[in-house]
Design an enzyme around this catalytic site. Structure first.
Site, mmCIF file in Angstrom:
data_model
loop_
_atom_site.group_PDB
_atom_site.id
_atom_site.type_symbol
_atom_site.label_atom_id
_atom_site.label_comp_id
_atom_site.label_asym_id
_atom_site.label_seq_id
_atom_site.Cartn_x
_atom_site.Cartn_y
_atom_site.Cartn_z
ATOM 1 N N LYS A 1 -46.542 -43.744 47.864
ATOM 2 C CA LYS A 1 -45.346 -44.251 48.550
ATOM 3 C C LYS A 1 -44.580 -45.058 47.514
ATOM 4 O O LYS A 1 -44.887 -46.221 47.259
ATOM 5 C CB LYS A 1 -45.744 -45.122 49.737
ATOM 6 C CG LYS A 1 -44.731 -45.165 50.874
ATOM 7 C CD LYS A 1 -43.351 -45.684 50.490
ATOM 8 C CE LYS A 1 -43.262 -47.186 50.456
ATOM 9 N NZ LYS A 1 -41.952 -47.666 49.926
ATOM 10 N N GLU B 1 -52.700 -55.595 43.892
ATOM 11 C CA GLU B 1 -52.151 -56.201 42.659
ATOM 12 C C GLU B 1 -50.870 -56.893 43.086
ATOM 13 O O GLU B 1 -49.879 -56.218 43.381
ATOM 14 C CB GLU B 1 -51.818 -55.114 41.626
ATOM 15 C CG GLU B 1 -52.997 -54.337 41.102
ATOM 16 C CD GLU B 1 -53.736 -55.074 40.002
ATOM 17 O OE1 GLU B 1 -53.298 -56.154 39.584
ATOM 18 O OE2 GLU B 1 -54.782 -54.560 39.587
ATOM 19 N N CYS C 1 -44.491 -58.755 36.769
ATOM 20 C CA CYS C 1 -45.439 -59.574 37.534
ATOM 21 C C CYS C 1 -46.082 -60.641 36.655
ATOM 22 O O CYS C 1 -46.422 -61.718 37.124
ATOM 23 C CB CYS C 1 -46.499 -58.694 38.167
ATOM 24 S SG CYS C 1 -47.302 -57.608 36.979
ATOM 25 N N GLU D 1 -42.309 -67.096 43.119
ATOM 26 C CA GLU D 1 -42.023 -66.055 42.130
ATOM 27 C C GLU D 1 -40.538 -65.692 42.225
ATOM 28 O O GLU D 1 -40.089 -65.187 43.256
ATOM 29 C CB GLU D 1 -42.891 -64.837 42.449
ATOM 30 C CG GLU D 1 -42.850 -63.782 41.378
ATOM 31 C CD GLU D 1 -43.709 -62.580 41.736
ATOM 32 O OE1 GLU D 1 -43.830 -62.241 42.935
ATOM 33 O OE2 GLU D 1 -44.259 -61.964 40.803
HETATM 34 P P1 NAD Z 1 -42.733 -55.515 47.714
HETATM 35 O O1 NAD Z 1 -43.990 -56.166 48.146
HETATM 36 O O2 NAD Z 1 -41.490 -55.890 48.401
HETATM 37 O O3 NAD Z 1 -42.851 -53.936 47.844
HETATM 38 C C1 NAD Z 1 -43.906 -53.236 47.238
HETATM 39 C C2 NAD Z 1 -44.117 -51.951 48.001
HETATM 40 O O4 NAD Z 1 -44.551 -52.274 49.321
HETATM 41 C C3 NAD Z 1 -42.860 -51.091 48.160
HETATM 42 O O5 NAD Z 1 -43.193 -49.737 48.028
HETATM 43 C C4 NAD Z 1 -42.441 -51.394 49.596
HETATM 44 O O6 NAD Z 1 -41.720 -50.336 50.191
HETATM 45 C C5 NAD Z 1 -43.775 -51.570 50.265
HETATM 46 N N1 NAD Z 1 -43.732 -52.333 51.515
HETATM 47 C C6 NAD Z 1 -42.847 -53.289 51.885
HETATM 48 N N2 NAD Z 1 -43.134 -53.730 53.134
HETATM 49 C C7 NAD Z 1 -44.224 -53.036 53.545
HETATM 50 C C8 NAD Z 1 -45.000 -53.047 54.738
HETATM 51 N N3 NAD Z 1 -44.705 -53.843 55.769
HETATM 52 N N4 NAD Z 1 -46.048 -52.206 54.818
HETATM 53 C C9 NAD Z 1 -46.377 -51.394 53.784
HETATM 54 N N5 NAD Z 1 -45.668 -51.332 52.643
HETATM 55 C C10 NAD Z 1 -44.608 -52.150 52.524
HETATM 56 O O7 NAD Z 1 -42.650 -55.754 46.138
HETATM 57 P P2 NAD Z 1 -41.483 -55.303 45.155
HETATM 58 O O8 NAD Z 1 -40.311 -56.189 45.413
HETATM 59 O O9 NAD Z 1 -41.313 -53.842 45.182
HETATM 60 O O10 NAD Z 1 -42.128 -55.637 43.738
HETATM 61 C C11 NAD Z 1 -42.142 -56.904 43.204
HETATM 62 C C12 NAD Z 1 -43.488 -57.552 43.450
HETATM 63 O O11 NAD Z 1 -44.519 -56.747 42.900
HETATM 64 C C13 NAD Z 1 -43.604 -58.884 42.753
HETATM 65 O O12 NAD Z 1 -44.224 -59.799 43.615
HETATM 66 C C14 NAD Z 1 -44.499 -58.586 41.557
HETATM 67 O O13 NAD Z 1 -45.194 -59.675 41.059
HETATM 68 C C15 NAD Z 1 -45.403 -57.563 42.141
HETATM 69 N N6 NAD Z 1 -46.048 -56.779 41.087
HETATM 70 C C16 NAD Z 1 -47.365 -57.017 40.818
HETATM 71 C C17 NAD Z 1 -48.000 -56.321 39.788
HETATM 72 C C18 NAD Z 1 -49.445 -56.546 39.483
HETATM 73 O O14 NAD Z 1 -50.021 -55.711 38.802
HETATM 74 N N7 NAD Z 1 -50.074 -57.602 39.947
HETATM 75 C C19 NAD Z 1 -47.286 -55.389 39.040
HETATM 76 C C20 NAD Z 1 -45.940 -55.174 39.341
HETATM 77 C C21 NAD Z 1 -45.334 -55.879 40.376
#
Ligand code: NAD
Length: 496
Positions: A189, A265, A300, A399
């Protein structure tokens, strides 16, 4: 050329796939609903992408389950499976320029980065896990002579992966490569802000021989497609990269449904600690600045809390600010650009909002602080540095996921460790020092999954990556990642 002319030219060089990929075929979402795919480079609409919901997710899960039960992938001889995955890696490698262009168009990071970092690492990840397939052995346990104890790893079954927009294809590859290597079928997804590279990559996988139903992609909103996957009764494991808030929801969905395995993650608010004995002051200041400004801070592991020992604070921060002031956003499609766009308008406004919060909380704005290149139609924020930040301020605890440094002064080593660990996150941390004793003490005291000494973001596919505390659990990269995609089975055979 203008930004928009460059966008048009780039679009003529890529293949856009904008439908779900289920059971080896592209298909529109059953509802017919689409999402606008906007490039942050100039704000123009690139395409409309099928927005999948629970109906499409059911189809994808059925296809994945069918392929798993038939054993078309799981039961393939390890060497053959390795060869298909190596062919997949080669196919990505052959298309890396196109995929880098797609990634830059979709989410606005410089083409220099997508070409030399993202795509290089994607190919590396797929090759690494392909090569692991026929080199990992199971175990024979100690047993009496009339019995055999075997400890084997089996694929979990149907995996769902929900991934973020900041490294759309790289984060996806850290999921699908080990999941496929372990013999699972998977449903990806991708993030709604950046689905193009994952959709195109599914086609490249099929061309390389990954069988139908083994790798599926359901683009769509998190609340619709993502939640449907996490709640699905026939998904065996969900792996997630994204924010901590959504990670918690995913855990809840797994608990409410079939207790599927979960690995998360999540976010970070990582401290970089600069001791007064920091070696090579200039190089350290450059690196400390880039630890936040790389990919516009949408990383991240961004070292967004810059802890500097009081006696060198001003001199060090001056150097960091010089880097920030010299760094101007440019057209992400220009190979000379090192600082590009923010992924979309919502994220840009969120970053600008945090900057306002920092000012209101009493932090001192040293440089940056505003939108740039407004005339482009795209979303750009100036590299921003705050001084005089207290670790309890919002800009030190939350963040921001943008190019914003929060500088915090500290007196002693113990002070630094206390401030560094005073966060709900534990993804990464770093220390700059000339003293090996300080380095070692800090590396053990810092509560983070990744600790860097005299560098930032040092890593390799062979080293595990992941968080402590609310940065998540489970590890991507390295052979440890395979743990998330396998169950251990103990077989005890009594001999006559
Ligand atoms: P997000 O949590 O908004 O979205 C991540 C994914 O989750 C997307 O595909 C989104 O569509 C999905 N999602 C959103 N709501 C959902 C729900 N209710 N149920 C299931 N899926 C849902 O994050 P983002 O804005 O896309 O990315 C940024 C975040 O990702 C930051 O917090 C960053 O730190 C984190 N990140 C972490 C790592 C790591 O390895 N730890 C790496 C990259 C990014």
């Amino acid at each position: 050329m203008s930004f928009s002319a460059n966008v048009k030219q780039a679009l003529s060089k890529v293949t856009i796939r904008n439908q779900a990929f289920i059971d080896g075929k592209f298909q529109p979402s059953a509802s017919g609903v689409t999402m606008r795919c906007v490039t942050p480079i100039d704000g123009s609409v690139v395409t409309k992408i099928s927005a999948c919901d629970a109906g499409d997710v059911n189809q994808a899960v059925e296809a994945a389950r069918r392929s798993f039960e038939k054993g078309v992938w799981r039961d393939m001889a390890p060497r053959d499976r390795r060869d298909v995955m190596l062919a997949f890696a080669e196919n990505i490698d052959r298309h890396k320029e196109e995929l880098a262009l797609l990634e830059t168009l979709d989410m606005g990071k410089p083409i220099f980065n997508t070409t030399h970092v993202d795509l290089r690492l994607v190919v590396q990840a797929v090759r690494y896990y392909a090569e692991a397939i026929d080199k990992i052995y199971d175990e024979i346990g100690p047993s009496p002579r009339d019995a055999v104890s075997m400890i084997v790893r089996e694929p979990l079954g149907v995996i769902a992966a929900v991934t973020p927009w900041n490294y759309p294809l790289l984060m996806a590859s850290w999921k699908f490569a080990p999941a496929l290597a372990a013999g699972n079928s998977i449903i990806m997804k991708p993030p709604e802000q950046a689905s193009l590279t994952m959709l195109r990559t599914a086609e490249l996988a099929a061309e390389a021989g990954i069988p139908e139903g083994v790798l599926n992609v359901v683009p769509g909103d998190g609340e619709a497609a993502g939640a449907a996957l996490a709640l699905h009764e026939d998904v065996d494991g969900i792996v997630f990269t994204g924010s901590t808030a959504v990670g918690k929801l995913i855990m809840g969905y797994a608990a409410q449904s079939n207790m599927k395995r979960v690995a998360l993650e999540c976010g970070g608010k990582s401290p970089q600690i600069v001791m007064a004995d920091c070696p090579d002051f200039d190089a350290a200041a450059q690196a400390a600045a880039w630890a936040v400004f790389y990919d516009q801070g949408q990383v991240c592991t961004a070292g967004s809390r810059l802890l500097i020992q009081q006696e060198i604070k001003q001199a060090f921060l001056d150097k960091v600010a010089t880097v920030a002031k010299e760094l101007v956003p440019g057209d992400p499609l220009d190979p000379g650009t090192r600082f590009g766009a923010i992924v979309d308008e919502t994220q840009m406004n969120s970053v600008l909002d945090y900057i306002e919060k920092g000012k209101n909380e009493g932090a001192t704005l040293v440089c940056g602080g505003g939108q740039m290149l407004d005339n482009s139609g795209g979303y750009y924020v100036a590299p921003t540095v705050f001084d005089g930040v207290d670790n309890q301020m919002i800009i030190a605890q939350e963040e921001i996921f943008g190019p914003v440094i929060s500088a915090i002064a500290f007196e002693s080593f113990d002070d630094a460790m206390r401030i560094a660990n005073d966060t709900m996150y534990g993804l990464a941390a770093g220390v700059w020092t000339s003293d090996v004793n300080t380095a070692h003490k800090a590396a053990r005291a810092l509560r983070a999954g990744n600790v860097w000494v005299n560098c930032w973001n040092g890593s390799d596919i062979t080293a595990p990556f992941g968080g402590f505390k609310q940065s998540g659990f489970g590890r991507d990269m390295s052979l440890h990642a395979l743990d998330k995609y396998t169950e251990l089975k103990s077989i005890w055979m009594q001999l006559s």
